[in-house]
Write a protein that holds these residues in place. Structure first.
Motif, mmCIF file in Angstrom:
data_model
loop_
_atom_site.group_PDB
_atom_site.id
_atom_site.type_symbol
_atom_site.label_atom_id
_atom_site.label_comp_id
_atom_site.label_asym_id
_atom_site.label_seq_id
_atom_site.Cartn_x
_atom_site.Cartn_y
_atom_site.Cartn_z
ATOM 1 N N CYS A 1 0.562 -1.396 0.002
ATOM 2 C CA CYS A 1 -0.186 -0.429 -0.240
ATOM 3 C C CYS A 1 0.424 1.244 0.522
ATOM 4 C CB CYS A 1 -0.652 0.148 1.276
ATOM 5 S SG CYS A 1 -2.284 1.197 0.932
ATOM 6 N N VAL A 2 0.355 2.157 -1.259
ATOM 7 C CA VAL A 2 1.057 3.381 -0.982
ATOM 8 C C VAL A 2 -0.017 4.999 -0.958
ATOM 9 C CG1 VAL A 2 2.546 4.716 -2.895
ATOM 10 C CG2 VAL A 2 2.792 2.391 -2.605
ATOM 11 N N SER A 3 0.141 5.487 0.196
ATOM 12 C CA SER A 3 -0.873 6.482 0.164
ATOM 13 C C SER A 3 -0.406 7.829 -0.920
ATOM 14 C CB SER A 3 -0.214 7.406 1.862
ATOM 15 O OG SER A 3 -1.297 6.434 2.701
ATOM 16 N N ASN A 4 -1.343 7.649 -1.792
ATOM 17 C CA ASN A 4 -1.522 9.002 -3.107
ATOM 18 C C ASN A 4 -2.022 10.456 -2.212
ATOM 19 O OD1 ASN A 4 0.411 7.295 -4.151
ATOM 20 N ND2 ASN A 4 -1.222 6.654 -4.844
ATOM 21 N N GLY B 1 -3.359 3.254 -2.175
ATOM 22 C CA GLY B 1 -3.356 2.774 -3.514
ATOM 23 C C GLY B 1 -2.197 1.452 -3.238
ATOM 24 N N CYS B 2 -2.101 0.776 -4.209
ATOM 25 C CA CYS B 2 -1.319 -0.773 -4.240
ATOM 26 C C CYS B 2 -0.302 -0.248 -5.681
ATOM 27 C CB CYS B 2 -2.291 -1.551 -4.495
ATOM 28 S SG CYS B 2 -3.388 -1.506 -3.423
ATOM 29 N N ASN B 3 1.033 -0.821 -4.985
ATOM 30 C CA ASN B 3 1.828 -1.411 -6.227
ATOM 31 C C ASN B 3 2.338 -2.631 -6.490
ATOM 32 O OD1 ASN B 3 2.322 1.178 -6.301
ATOM 33 N ND2 ASN B 3 4.471 1.707 -6.558
ATOM 34 N N ILE C 1 7.243 -2.894 4.577
ATOM 35 C CA ILE C 1 7.519 -3.269 5.336
ATOM 36 C C ILE C 1 6.429 -4.720 6.003
ATOM 37 C CG2 ILE C 1 6.005 -2.598 7.798
ATOM 38 C CD1 ILE C 1 6.276 -0.282 8.225
ATOM 39 N N TRP C 2 6.202 -5.765 5.966
ATOM 40 C CA TRP C 2 5.774 -6.669 5.585
ATOM 41 C C TRP C 2 5.729 -7.669 6.990
ATOM 42 C CZ3 TRP C 2 4.449 -7.028 0.437
ATOM 43 C CH2 TRP C 2 5.182 -5.969 -0.468
ATOM 44 N N VAL C 3 4.528 -8.262 6.702
ATOM 45 C CA VAL C 3 4.404 -9.522 8.096
ATOM 46 C C VAL C 3 5.880 -10.245 7.427
ATOM 47 C CG1 VAL C 3 3.102 -11.437 8.604
ATOM 48 C CG2 VAL C 3 2.578 -9.119 8.898
ATOM 49 N N GLU C 4 5.752 -10.765 8.954
ATOM 50 C CA GLU C 4 7.127 -11.771 8.966
ATOM 51 C C GLU C 4 7.673 -13.306 8.870
ATOM 52 O OE1 GLU C 4 10.955 -13.333 11.496
ATOM 53 O OE2 GLU C 4 10.281 -11.170 11.675
ATOM 54 N N ARG D 1 3.651 1.220 2.575
ATOM 55 C CA ARG D 1 5.183 1.748 1.900
ATOM 56 C C ARG D 1 5.249 3.483 3.255
ATOM 57 N NH1 ARG D 1 6.601 2.850 -3.480
ATOM 58 N NH2 ARG D 1 8.456 1.560 -3.287
ATOM 59 N N SER D 2 6.255 2.795 4.045
ATOM 60 C CA SER D 2 6.853 3.850 4.948
ATOM 61 C C SER D 2 8.037 4.614 4.667
ATOM 62 C CB SER D 2 6.509 2.871 6.509
ATOM 63 O OG SER D 2 6.648 4.248 7.465
#
Length: 475
Positions: A270-273, A278-280, A322-325, A371-372
């Motif tokens: 996810c990316v904040s626009n 939004g999603c990449n 960032i992802w779930v490990e 994304r962070s």
């Protein structure tokens, strides 16, 4: 008269709603609904509450109609409850019958496929649409036999209560009230939690109230004063969730629209626009279903064993994600370069998550990415290389050519595109960047000819072009 409605979408939000009862004065009003009454989508379509604020009946959904409770006393008919929310919409020739023979609400379609709205006994005598937004059924003694408040969908209304492990589940969208992705649940330990509805674990909970009362009789209720409370069995307010005054938006649990885990499906992030999410796709991946980001992304190449002869792999990096490990191996006190190489050299490694000297090797899929800019973490993704020298006499597959050009650009090896021909590197890079913007599949995302000229002249900066096969946002 004021009403507050609690809506669960991607986030946990309370809205303030102004009742304009005069808007409903021209409509036929119903108080108690007697057995034998019926509704149709195009004639008498709903039964109103006494004030005209709420209505129960048919509302338009796509090209058809569904049955539910909605706000009728305001210009926008906001749906707050839907019967059988995952059933497809019905046609305009359908009928909702309050059957005198069975004492049940039956949705009848021209195809003869009858559906019961409420699972109730045949002792029901009448129904009523209350001014609280609760649609109720009574027996001959005036006893309550069924109520919509006991079967919430995505909305909590004033005086409505949510008991332990009774979830609110988001809708797919504002226009599609079928079951969505996210759940709000009061757990048995007294915590109010949000998580993807089909994946409730400690790692997937993306918001929690932090209250641990260890009381399985707690109730979440939206009071008429506009506040949301956790109440125990004695009626004592354990916690005021909102703790504020009533405004147009009273309270929201997070301003980051990418916080909900599951907004973007597997192998996407996810990316904040401009505050909207939004999603990449990951590098080397494409959407499973165009326009449906909860379906996630899949490889745009065939995955084969890295031991297979002739196969060459490279690593692409996605910074600040960032992802779930779910790692199978962890390397400590290593550099990001060594982490990338360690994944490349390991046939089992499909991705590696790097942060602060820790390298966590993982297999795909990657889940719940976002994304962070503050994270400092990097996701290394293993992909197959498309390099080959181009034979100008042979037709080339367009997708492979685009990916090869983009890979050369991303790796800083544009010289492979021109062979032995002498070119000015900066000018070549400028031309390639403009070309990559101009070949995007979505026409609205391509730059205008005026902008292309300005880019080529060097008058304006050229943003880094996205991978042509993944989700992008406008320049």
């Amino acid at each position: 008269m004021h009403r507050d409605s609690f809506l669960l979408m991607h986030s946990f939000i309370i809205f303030f709603v102004l009742s304009i009862s005069s808007l409903a004065t021209a409509q036929q009003r119903h108080f108690n609904v007697s057995l034998g009454s019926s509704l149709t989508p195009t004639k008498t379509s709903s039964w109103l509450s006494k004030s005209g604020l709420y209505a129960f009946g048919f509302y338009q959904r796509g090209n058809g109609y569904s049955v539910g409770v909605f706000l009728a006393g305001i210009p926008e008919k906001t749906v707050v409850w839907t019967a059988n929310r995952d059933d497809p919409p019905v046609s305009a020739n359908s009928t909702l019958l309050f059957s005198a023979a069975e004492g049940r609400l039956v949705l009848q379609t021209p195809q003869g496929q009858d559906t019961y709205i409420a699972d109730i006994s045949p002792t029901v005598s009448y129904a009523s649409m209350l001014d609280t937004g609760n649609f109720v059924l009574y027996d001959s003694d005036g006893g309550l036999t069924w109520q919509s408040f006991a079967h919430p969908t995505d909305t909590l209304l004033p005086t409505q209560r949510l008991v332990v492990e009774m979830p609110l589940i988001s809708s797919v969208s504002k226009t599609d009230q079928s079951t969505g992705t996210f759940s709000l649940t009061l757990s048995g330990d007294g915590n109010l939690v949000q998580y993807p509805k089909d994946d409730r674990t400690v790692q997937t909970i993306y918001w929690t109230s932090g209250i641990n009362e260890l009381d399985d009789k707690l109730i979440l209720t939206l009071a008429e004063d506009g506040n949301l409370y956790l109440v125990n069995a004695t009626g004592f307010n354990v916690w005021n969730v909102t703790d504020g005054q009533v405004w147009s938006v009273l309270w929201i649990n997070s301003d980051d629209r990418c916080d909900p885990k599951g907004l973007c499906g597997l192998n996407s992030f996810c990316v904040s626009n401009d505050l909207e999410p939004g999603c990449n796709c990951l590098p080397g991946f494409a959407p499973v279903i165009q326009g449906n980001w909860t379906s996630g992304c899949e490889r745009n190449f065939t995955s084969e064993s890295c031991k297979k002869k002739g196969k060459k792999y490279s690593i692409r990096a996605e910074d600040n994600t960032i992802w779930v490990e779910d790692s199978y191996s962890v390397l400590l006190q290593t550099s990001k370069e060594d982490c990338s190489k360690a994944c490349l050299d390991d046939c089992n490694c499909e991705a590696a998550l790097y942060k602060d000297g820790s390298c966590k090797k993982q297999r795909l899929p990657l889940k719940y990415g976002r994304r962070s800019s503050q994270s400092g973490s990097i996701a290394f993704i293993k992909i197959i290389c498309y390099r080959k020298k181009l034979d100008q006499s042979l037709p080339e597959d367009q997708v492979i050519l685009e990916e090869w050009v983009y890979e050369c650009f991303e790796d800083g090896e544009l010289g492979q595109l021109v062979g032995d021909e002498e070119v000015e590197p900066k000018q070549l890079e400028r031309i390639i960047k403009v070309a990559l913007w101009c070949i995007l599949d979505e026409p609205s995302l391509r730059p205008s000819m005026k902008k292309v000229l300005l880019m080529l002249e060097g008058t304006v900066d050229i943003p880094t072009p996205p991978n042509p096969t993944s989700f992008i946002s406008t320049i």
